[in-house]
Scaffold this active site. Structure first.
Site, PDB file in Angstrom:
ATOM      1  N   ASP A 267      -6.354 -17.216   1.970  1.00 51.08           N
ATOM      2  CA  ASP A 267      -5.916 -18.557   1.417  1.00 51.08           C
ATOM      3  C   ASP A 267      -6.492 -19.774   2.014  1.00 51.08           C
ATOM      4  O   ASP A 267      -5.946 -20.220   3.057  1.00 51.08           O
ATOM      5  CB  ASP A 267      -4.263 -18.730   1.515  1.00 51.08           C
ATOM      6  CG  ASP A 267      -3.658 -19.794   0.489  1.00 51.08           C
ATOM      7  OD1 ASP A 267      -4.338 -20.758   0.063  1.00 51.08           O
ATOM      8  OD2 ASP A 267      -2.481 -19.837   0.715  1.00 51.08           O
TER       9      ASP A 267
ATOM     10  N   GLY B  76       4.916   5.998  -4.690  1.00 48.81           N
ATOM     11  CA  GLY B  76       5.872   5.509  -4.611  1.00 48.81           C
ATOM     12  C   GLY B  76       6.570   4.892  -3.215  1.00 48.81           C
ATOM     13  O   GLY B  76       5.706   5.383  -1.991  1.00 48.81           O
TER      14      GLY B  76
ATOM     15  N   HIS C 270       0.699  -1.315  -0.042  1.00 45.65           N
ATOM     16  CA  HIS C 270      -0.050  -0.012   0.083  1.00 45.65           C
ATOM     17  C   HIS C 270       0.834   1.308   0.045  1.00 45.65           C
ATOM     18  O   HIS C 270       0.316   2.329  -0.801  1.00 45.65           O
ATOM     19  CB  HIS C 270      -1.051   0.032   1.254  1.00 45.65           C
ATOM     20  CG  HIS C 270      -2.071  -0.777   0.823  1.00 45.65           C
ATOM     21  ND1 HIS C 270      -3.527  -0.289   0.765  1.00 45.65           N
ATOM     22  CD2 HIS C 270      -2.313  -2.077   0.846  1.00 45.65           C
ATOM     23  CE1 HIS C 270      -4.299  -1.503   0.634  1.00 45.65           C
ATOM     24  NE2 HIS C 270      -3.528  -2.433   0.484  1.00 45.65           N
TER      25      HIS C 270
ATOM     26  N   SER D  72      -4.575 -22.883   3.783  1.00 45.85           N
ATOM     27  CA  SER D  72      -3.156 -22.664   3.832  1.00 45.85           C
ATOM     28  C   SER D  72      -2.980 -20.913   4.493  1.00 45.85           C
ATOM     29  O   SER D  72      -1.719 -20.585   3.909  1.00 45.85           O
ATOM     30  CB  SER D  72      -2.162 -22.988   2.897  1.00 45.85           C
ATOM     31  OG  SER D  72      -0.955 -22.779   2.979  1.00 45.85           O
TER      32      SER D  72
ATOM     33  N   ASP E 229       2.947 -19.908   0.622  1.00 48.26           N
ATOM     34  CA  ASP E 229       3.262 -20.972  -0.344  1.00 48.26           C
ATOM     35  C   ASP E 229       2.356 -20.661  -1.633  1.00 48.26           C
ATOM     36  O   ASP E 229       1.699 -19.723  -1.593  1.00 48.26           O
ATOM     37  CB  ASP E 229       2.853 -22.437   0.155  1.00 48.26           C
ATOM     38  CG  ASP E 229       1.351 -22.600   0.637  1.00 48.26           C
ATOM     39  OD1 ASP E 229       0.594 -21.538   0.342  1.00 48.26           O
ATOM     40  OD2 ASP E 229       1.125 -23.320   1.630  1.00 48.26           O
TER      41      ASP E 229
ATOM     42  N   HIS F 214      -1.464 -12.866  -0.650  1.00 42.44           N
ATOM     43  CA  HIS F 214      -2.774 -13.226   0.045  1.00 42.44           C
ATOM     44  C   HIS F 214      -2.660 -14.531   0.600  1.00 42.44           C
ATOM     45  O   HIS F 214      -3.441 -14.923   1.061  1.00 42.44           O
ATOM     46  CB  HIS F 214      -4.013 -13.029  -0.809  1.00 42.44           C
ATOM     47  CG  HIS F 214      -4.264 -11.625  -1.286  1.00 42.44           C
ATOM     48  ND1 HIS F 214      -4.758 -11.165  -2.649  1.00 42.44           N
ATOM     49  CD2 HIS F 214      -3.910 -10.451  -0.773  1.00 42.44           C
ATOM     50  CE1 HIS F 214      -4.817 -10.004  -2.516  1.00 42.44           C
ATOM     51  NE2 HIS F 214      -4.459  -9.375  -1.592  1.00 42.44           N
TER      52      HIS F 214
ATOM     53  N   VAL G 106       1.286   4.600  -3.695  1.00 40.05           N
ATOM     54  CA  VAL G 106       0.933   5.583  -3.428  1.00 40.05           C
ATOM     55  C   VAL G 106       2.090   6.630  -3.553  1.00 40.05           C
ATOM     56  O   VAL G 106       2.602   6.205  -2.628  1.00 40.05           O
ATOM     57  CB  VAL G 106      -0.151   6.109  -2.672  1.00 40.05           C
ATOM     58  CG1 VAL G 106      -0.596   7.489  -2.640  1.00 40.05           C
ATOM     59  CG2 VAL G 106      -1.416   5.264  -2.612  1.00 40.05           C
TER      60      VAL G 106
END
Length: 324
Positions: A239, A70, A64, A242, A247, A187, A68
């Site tokens: 996920d 950089g 994040h 997991s 992974d 994620h 924005v």
């Protein structure tokens, strides 16, 4: 004589351009603050012992920040209701207190040397390692930005974006379709709130109802966790199966309709991004195919160089939440 002078002028000009653009480098603080990276690692590790949510939070914070203005620590500034961190696109972003703790430790030993932007980048790497992900060298030398405004975060990637919108937003930052897939794979750790699931489960457009990309065997499970008109603050792993380990399971979920976030599911809507996802699951991939971990690291390092300020640009903040 004229040629020699012209050559010297070109050489000086090239040097000046290089200095003005600046370059990040691994081990940037080796002489000025040799313990910088170990200090950040210690703070991150200690914070993670108190909360298992720290690794995904710090990984998300880096993303994040970089999207924005950089990678310049702009998201860390706390300057009232118009601060960048107040943007809708930054909802749920945290980890600020961990960055401040690391900064305070570094200011005590190396005052005015290590930027907050670099601490964010280093902390993200350390967070990945704590989640059993790959370690990697982080190029440092970023300086902190002097701008933080909520309006500048209006174009953050969103969970409800189409695949074309996602591709366009990443391309604007110099990131490819492959980078989009790999950075979305972050994620693989962390949770999301039912707030971000409501539209996908109950009012998906066009036509309403649920996103048809959700595996029919998975849909009842999602609806049981996030019932219509239920508590939107309930959290679930991004996920499936997991959520606590770094992974490539997240990409296998995308392939099979088990993606939790709508934006992750959209990675399978496009020929190019679908090919990237599938490339990590071929029969011969373990021997001849691409390495998910190596490719993820490459995309992380690439993202960490978006719009960086180096040399005389920006500043080195004394505290990360305020301009000097």
């Amino acid at each position: 004589m004229g040629f020699a002078f012209l050559f010297l002028l070109l050489l000086v000009s090239a040097f000046s351009i290089g200095v003005s653009q600046g370059q990040l480098s691994v081990g940037f603080y080796a002489d000025t603050c040799p313990d910088a990276e170990s200090v950040v690692s210690t703070v991150v590790r200690n914070a993670a012992q108190s909360s298992s949510n720290i690794p995904p939070v710090l990984l998300r914070l880096h993303f994040h920040d970089c999207f924005v203005e950089g990678c310049d620590g702009s998201i860390l500034i706390e300057n009232g209701p118009n601060a960048e961190r107040r943007a809708v696109g930054h909802q749920g972003v945290g980890g600020f207190e961990v960055i401040e703790q690391a900064k305070a430790r570094l200011e005590a030993t190396c005052p005015g040397v290590v930027s907050c932007a670099d601490i964010v980048a280093l902390a993200a790497r350390d967070a990945i390692v704590l989640a059993n992900g790959p370690s990697y060298d982080v190029p440092t030398g970023r300086r902190d930005g002097r701008v933080s405004d909520v309006s500048l975060a209006a174009n953050m990637p969103d969970v409800s974006d189409s695949i074309q919108q996602l591709k366009d937003k990443f391309l604007q930052k110099g990131l490819s379709e492959k980078d989009l897939v790999l950075l979305s794979s972050a994620h693989t750790i962390g949770t999301t709130a039912c707030f971000f699931m409501t539209k996908r489960l109950y009012n998906f457009s066009p036509g309403g109802g649920s996103d048809p990309a959700i595996n029919p065997d998975f849909l009842p499970q999602l609806k049981s966790i996030c019932p219509q008109n239920g508590d939107v603050n309930v959290r679930l792993p991004m996920d499936r199966g997991s959520g606590g380990t770094f992974d490539k399971q997240i990409l296998d979920n995308v392939r099979n309709g088990f993606a939790v976030l709508e934006s992750d599911a959209r990675l399978y809507d496009d020929d190019t991004t679908r090919m990237v996802v599938d490339s990590y699951f071929g029969f011969l991939t373990p021997i001849f195919g691409p390495s998910f971990e190596a490719d993820f690291v490459e995309s992380m390092v690439k993202m960490g160089q978006i719009g960086v300020k180096t040399g005389s640009a920006g500043e080195i903040r004394r505290v990360c939440s305020a301009f000097n």
